[in-house]
Design a protein around this motif. Structure first.
Motif, mmCIF file in Angstrom:
data_model
loop_
_atom_site.group_PDB
_atom_site.id
_atom_site.type_symbol
_atom_site.label_atom_id
_atom_site.label_comp_id
_atom_site.label_asym_id
_atom_site.label_seq_id
_atom_site.Cartn_x
_atom_site.Cartn_y
_atom_site.Cartn_z
ATOM 1 N N VAL B 46 -19.222 8.220 8.579
ATOM 2 C CA VAL B 46 -20.249 9.034 7.949
ATOM 3 C C VAL B 46 -19.663 9.627 6.678
ATOM 4 C CG1 VAL B 46 -21.783 10.989 8.226
ATOM 5 C CG2 VAL B 46 -21.184 9.610 10.197
ATOM 6 N N LEU B 48 -19.205 12.245 3.910
ATOM 7 C CA LEU B 48 -19.454 13.690 3.961
ATOM 8 C C LEU B 48 -19.782 14.246 2.594
ATOM 9 C CD1 LEU B 48 -16.721 15.184 6.302
ATOM 10 C CD2 LEU B 48 -19.119 14.833 6.771
ATOM 11 N N GLU B 49 -20.731 15.198 2.586
ATOM 12 C CA GLU B 49 -20.987 15.936 1.368
ATOM 13 C C GLU B 49 -20.271 17.268 1.397
ATOM 14 O OE1 GLU B 49 -25.091 16.625 0.102
ATOM 15 O OE2 GLU B 49 -25.383 14.557 0.772
ATOM 16 N N ARG B 99 -26.478 12.908 8.328
ATOM 17 C CA ARG B 99 -26.384 13.447 6.968
ATOM 18 C C ARG B 99 -27.623 14.246 6.594
ATOM 19 N NH1 ARG B 99 -24.638 9.681 2.358
ATOM 20 N NH2 ARG B 99 -24.643 11.745 1.454
ATOM 21 N N GLU B 103 -26.027 17.769 8.478
ATOM 22 C CA GLU B 103 -25.170 18.230 7.392
ATOM 23 C C GLU B 103 -25.966 18.976 6.327
ATOM 24 O OE1 GLU B 103 -23.365 15.229 5.019
ATOM 25 O OE2 GLU B 103 -21.620 16.473 4.630
ATOM 26 N N ARG B 104 -27.119 18.426 5.960
ATOM 27 C CA ARG B 104 -27.891 19.062 4.889
ATOM 28 C C ARG B 104 -28.298 20.478 5.285
ATOM 29 N NH1 ARG B 104 -33.094 19.524 3.999
ATOM 30 N NH2 ARG B 104 -33.537 18.245 5.790
#
Lengths: 122, 111, 90
Positions: B46, B48-49, B99, B103-104
């Motif tokens: 995945v 990552l941001e 994501r 994550e967002r």
């Protein structure tokens, strides 16, 4: 005298721990077993702690139960991460049929074999 | 105003996350008691941001605490996360959902 | 037997059953991390037993036992992970 709610919470927690143990025996490889243990077990212990806190009903017990729950929430993912990484690096085999994504070699790379480290002989 | 927005995002996130945990717990529990577990385990990457240590810590721990997925290893540059999942039949969809959803939302609360 | 007492007995029976299952995985292995996970679970089950006993006996001191067990289980898993990573040498 034990209240019905507290007893039900204890039984539910024990059921989750039992589910974790069942998963530990039945699932095919280490990585799948860790899914069962790290989540179901901490959820089960959390329910048991809620039941204990409800039974005693004092601030002291509730505070201790809350402390253990917070500690479980923090420590469990970390422990699972460390153990899974160690297992993957030392080559504990995944179950047959385990898929690897496109960049899966990345999963096996160790910090030590970074390409940016130059060979001293060059 | 900023704080009100963040509080709202945090509330939405907690609701979303609890639902996610319950739903996937039931799925994993069903597979444990089923005579032949219907699982397709796999490792996925995945991207990552998340950048700072706190963001990465929260994202990886929250992934680990959702039944059915846990983070195994960060790439050396901290840009990619290796995740083991019990349901890798559609790996791309899973990576996208981690994501887009998890994550967002974490980043919305933190940034 | 009151319903609450029956539920507590059921909890004790479930915990005993899960101890046996975890013990099976501990003996069977096959790899070192498998045993570490089994030990992790055994520690958590014993912590759960301490919680149930705290309720049946009315002694809230047993909660301290639970707290210490939960802490030690985490330390044990971390130590096991390091041990595994160094190829079975401490």
């Amino acid at each position: 005298m034990i209240g019905l709610t507290a007893a039900a919470l204890l039984a539910a927690g024990a059921a989750f721990l039992f589910l974790a143990a069942l998963g530990l025996v039945r699932l095919p490889d280490l990585y799948n077993r860790m899914h069962a243990v790290s989540k179901a077990a901490s959820l089960g212990l959390g329910l048991i702690l809620l039941g204990v806190a409800m039974h005693f009903g004092t601030a002291e017990v509730a505070l201790k139960a809350a402390a253990v729950i917070v500690f479980l929430l923090l420590s469990n993912p970390v422990a699972a991460y460390l153990l899974a990484r160690a297992a993957l690096r030392t080559g504990v085999p995944p179950a047959p049929g385990t898929r690897f994504g496109e960049d899966a070699p990345e999963c096996r790379r160790r910090d030590g074999d970074d390409e940016s480290v130059t060979d001293p002989r060059e | 105003m900023r704080w009100v927005r963040k509080l709202w995002f945090a509330a939405v996130f907690i609701g979303f996350y609890l639902w996610e945990v319950v739903a996937s717990s039931l799925r994993v529990a069903a597979d444990i008691v089923r005579p032949r577990p219907r699982i397709s385990p796999g490792f996925i990457m995945v991207p990552l941001e998340a950048r700072t240590d706190l963001e990465i810590l929260l994202v990886t721990n929250l992934i680990s605490f959702t039944p059915g997925t846990f983070s195994v290893q960060l790439s050396p540059d901290n840009r990619q996360l290796c995740v083991h999942t019990m349901y890798a039949a559609d790996a791309d969809a899973l990576a996208r959902s981690i994501r887009r959803n998890l994550e967002r939302r974490v980043l919305e609360v933190l940034r | 037997m009151s319903p609450a007492a029956a539920l507590v007995s059921a909890a004790l029976a479930l915990l005993a059953g899960s101890l046996i299952l975890a013990l099976f995985r501990l003996l069977r292995g096959p790899s070192l991390p498998d045993r570490a996970v089994a030990l992790d679970l055994i520690g958590l089950i014993v912590a759960g037993l301490a919680g149930v006993f705290a309720v049946t006996s009315g002694e809230d001191v047993l909660l301290d036992v639970l707290l210490v067990l939960a802490l030690f289980v985490f330390l044990g898993t971390v130590a096991a992970a390091r041990y595994v990573e160094h190829g079975g040498r401490p």
